[in-house]
Write a protein that holds these residues in place. Sequence first.
Motif, PDB file in Angstrom:
ATOM      1  N   GLN A  64     -20.327 -17.939  58.919  1.00 45.90           N
ATOM      2  CA  GLN A  64     -21.447 -17.585  59.705  1.00 45.90           C
ATOM      3  C   GLN A  64     -22.521 -16.980  59.199  1.00 45.90           C
ATOM      4  OE1 GLN A  64     -18.482 -15.120  62.230  1.00 45.90           O
ATOM      5  NE2 GLN A  64     -19.168 -16.206  63.895  1.00 45.90           N
ATOM      6  N   HIS A  65     -22.624 -16.762  58.043  1.00 53.42           N
ATOM      7  CA  HIS A  65     -23.494 -15.771  57.131  1.00 53.42           C
ATOM      8  C   HIS A  65     -23.808 -14.585  57.853  1.00 53.42           C
ATOM      9  CE1 HIS A  65     -23.950 -19.457  54.534  1.00 53.42           C
ATOM     10  NE2 HIS A  65     -23.900 -20.266  55.759  1.00 53.42           N
ATOM     11  N   MET A  66     -22.905 -13.947  58.321  1.00 52.72           N
ATOM     12  CA  MET A  66     -23.159 -12.789  59.112  1.00 52.72           C
ATOM     13  C   MET A  66     -21.705 -12.169  59.334  1.00 52.72           C
ATOM     14  SD  MET A  66     -24.538 -13.279  62.851  1.00 52.72           S
ATOM     15  CE  MET A  66     -23.512 -14.323  64.126  1.00 52.72           C
ATOM     16  N   ALA A  67     -21.785 -10.750  59.591  1.00 57.18           N
ATOM     17  CA  ALA A  67     -20.631 -10.045  60.304  1.00 57.18           C
ATOM     18  C   ALA A  67     -21.283  -8.799  61.120  1.00 57.18           C
ATOM     19  CB  ALA A  67     -19.809  -9.444  59.053  1.00 57.18           C
ATOM     20  N   PHE A  68     -20.306  -8.340  62.002  1.00 56.29           N
ATOM     21  CA  PHE A  68     -20.906  -7.177  62.562  1.00 56.29           C
ATOM     22  C   PHE A  68     -20.054  -6.088  62.958  1.00 56.29           C
ATOM     23  CE2 PHE A  68     -20.235 -11.076  64.993  1.00 56.29           C
ATOM     24  CZ  PHE A  68     -19.220 -10.706  65.897  1.00 56.29           C
ATOM     25  N   TRP A  75     -16.913  -4.129  74.340  1.00 52.84           N
ATOM     26  CA  TRP A  75     -16.890  -5.396  73.564  1.00 52.84           C
ATOM     27  C   TRP A  75     -16.351  -4.908  72.377  1.00 52.84           C
ATOM     28  CZ3 TRP A  75     -21.634  -8.698  74.676  1.00 52.84           C
ATOM     29  CH2 TRP A  75     -22.125  -8.527  76.104  1.00 52.84           C
ATOM     30  N   SER A  76     -15.494  -5.846  71.696  1.00 47.90           N
ATOM     31  CA  SER A  76     -14.836  -5.830  70.788  1.00 47.90           C
ATOM     32  C   SER A  76     -14.600  -7.013  69.643  1.00 47.90           C
ATOM     33  CB  SER A  76     -13.302  -5.190  70.750  1.00 47.90           C
ATOM     34  OG  SER A  76     -12.635  -6.248  71.420  1.00 47.90           O
ATOM     35  N   PRO A  77     -14.968  -7.039  68.423  1.00 46.13           N
ATOM     36  CA  PRO A  77     -15.024  -7.920  67.508  1.00 46.13           C
ATOM     37  C   PRO A  77     -13.366  -8.712  67.475  1.00 46.13           C
ATOM     38  CG  PRO A  77     -15.578  -6.064  66.322  1.00 46.13           C
ATOM     39  CD  PRO A  77     -15.508  -5.640  67.628  1.00 46.13           C
ATOM     40  N   GLN A  84     -15.736 -14.837  63.524  1.00 41.42           N
ATOM     41  CA  GLN A  84     -15.695 -13.511  64.328  1.00 41.42           C
ATOM     42  C   GLN A  84     -16.522 -13.811  65.324  1.00 41.42           C
ATOM     43  OE1 GLN A  84     -17.376 -10.328  61.695  1.00 41.42           O
ATOM     44  NE2 GLN A  84     -16.044  -8.762  62.604  1.00 41.42           N
ATOM     45  N   LEU A  85     -15.920 -13.430  66.735  1.00 40.55           N
ATOM     46  CA  LEU A  85     -16.546 -13.404  67.774  1.00 40.55           C
ATOM     47  C   LEU A  85     -16.309 -12.171  68.445  1.00 40.55           C
ATOM     48  CD1 LEU A  85     -14.742 -16.851  68.897  1.00 40.55           C
ATOM     49  CD2 LEU A  85     -16.943 -16.593  67.905  1.00 40.55           C
ATOM     50  N   ILE A  86     -17.205 -12.220  69.511  1.00 41.73           N
ATOM     51  CA  ILE A  86     -17.265 -10.927  70.471  1.00 41.73           C
ATOM     52  C   ILE A  86     -16.213 -11.208  71.719  1.00 41.73           C
ATOM     53  CG2 ILE A  86     -18.574  -9.299  71.911  1.00 41.73           C
ATOM     54  CD1 ILE A  86     -18.937  -8.475  69.130  1.00 41.73           C
TER      55      ILE A  86
END
Length: 121
Positions: A64-68, A75-77, A84-86
């Motif tokens: 995804q070239h990102m993380a959070f 809301w939780s990852p 990685q989805l919410i």
Amino acid sequence: MVVIVLTACPVGLRGDLTRWLLEIAPGVFVGHIDARIRDRLWERIIDLLRDGRAVMVYSDRNEQHMAFKVYGADWSPVDCDGLQLIKRPKEAKEGSFVGTPRKGWSNASKYRKARKFSKRN
């Protein structure tokens, strides 16, 4: 690249973040910092944030070239096959029965039957 979104945060925390990041809107911080500073800022956010919420999105080496990271939100990852989805909690509307089907015929079915029987006469 790092993006941090704060909701209901103390003014002092916003001041701390402006030392490292640019505040482009109230509670939205953007900048380019290294991983060590990013992790320390996240720890500081968690320490100072009382009942507010924080979301941090940053560049990472993955598909995804990102993380959070999320703190204080419903809301939780969730990791879904390496992505990685919410996950949002399902909210029930007032007066509706979530998960139980309504009884009786649908309006479309009623109109179809009415049209069918009116052609016979």
